[in-house]
Scaffold this active site. Structure first.
Site, PDB file in Angstrom:
ATOM      1  CB  SER A  27      16.934  14.541   4.975  1.00  0.00           C
ATOM      2  OG  SER A  27      17.827  13.636   5.596  1.00  0.00           O
ATOM      3  CD  GLU A  33      -2.726   0.897  -4.315  1.00  0.00           C
ATOM      4  OE1 GLU A  33      -3.448   0.476  -5.227  1.00  0.00           O
ATOM      5  OE2 GLU A  33      -2.951   0.692  -3.100  1.00  0.00           O
ATOM      6  NE  ARG A  68      -3.752  -1.840  -0.431  1.00  0.00           N
ATOM      7  CZ  ARG A  68      -3.674  -2.510  -1.576  1.00  0.00           C
ATOM      8  NH1 ARG A  68      -2.901  -2.105  -2.544  1.00  0.00           N
ATOM      9  NH2 ARG A  68      -4.379  -3.587  -1.771  1.00  0.00           N
TER      10      ARG A  68
END
Length: 148
Positions: A115, A92, A89
């Site tokens: 960073s 995604e 997920r």
């Protein structure tokens, strides 16, 4: 010295045997639970004091204590596209929103990156009548690209 995967298995088994959560370890060690979990997965390095503290809490042997202090090879998850549904997920989310995040960050800060070294990550549970929600907060220092 133990391999990263065998050290992870050792740490997870010891944590489970003690009935501890990462939040419990955060309280005991004074380090964030996500950082401690990354240490378990060989993605962070413990100082000698942190390694001894964790070793005492989990009753680890000296080789595990030493392995916690080794410099890791970061970001080496296999396979490249994760198959675990929860981890996927996040992949995604970056596939869908990555370019949008990049544009918004650069509009606000300029040409640069966030960073992952000067960085913190928090995970919170947010109660919601329609189903509890996961709140993930990423906070990294902005690093502008240098011109030379």
């Amino acid at each position: 010295m133990a391999s990263a995967s065998s050290l992870t298995a050792t740490l997870m088994a010891a944590k489970r045997a003690k009935g501890l959560s990462f939040a419990d370890l955060e309280q005991a060690m004074g380090r964030d639970e996500v950082w401690i979990a990354s240490l378990f997965y060989g993605q962070s390095t413990a100082s000698p004091e942190e390694a001894r503290q964790l070793s005492d809490l989990l009753e680890l042997d000296s080789s595990s204590c030493e392995a916690l202090q080794a410099y890791p090879t970061k970001g080496c998850l296999d396979p490249v596209i994760p198959t675990d549904p929860l981890i996927y997920r996040f992949y995604e989310i970056i596939q869908v929103y990555g370019m949008a995040l990049k544009d918004v960050i650069q509009e606000k800060f300029g040409d640069g990156i966030m960073s992952a070294i000067d960085f913190s990550l928090d995970v919170d549970k947010v109660a919601d009548p329609a189903g509890d929600r996961v709140k993930v907060t990423l906070c990294g220092k902005f690093l502008a690209y240098k011109k030379w």
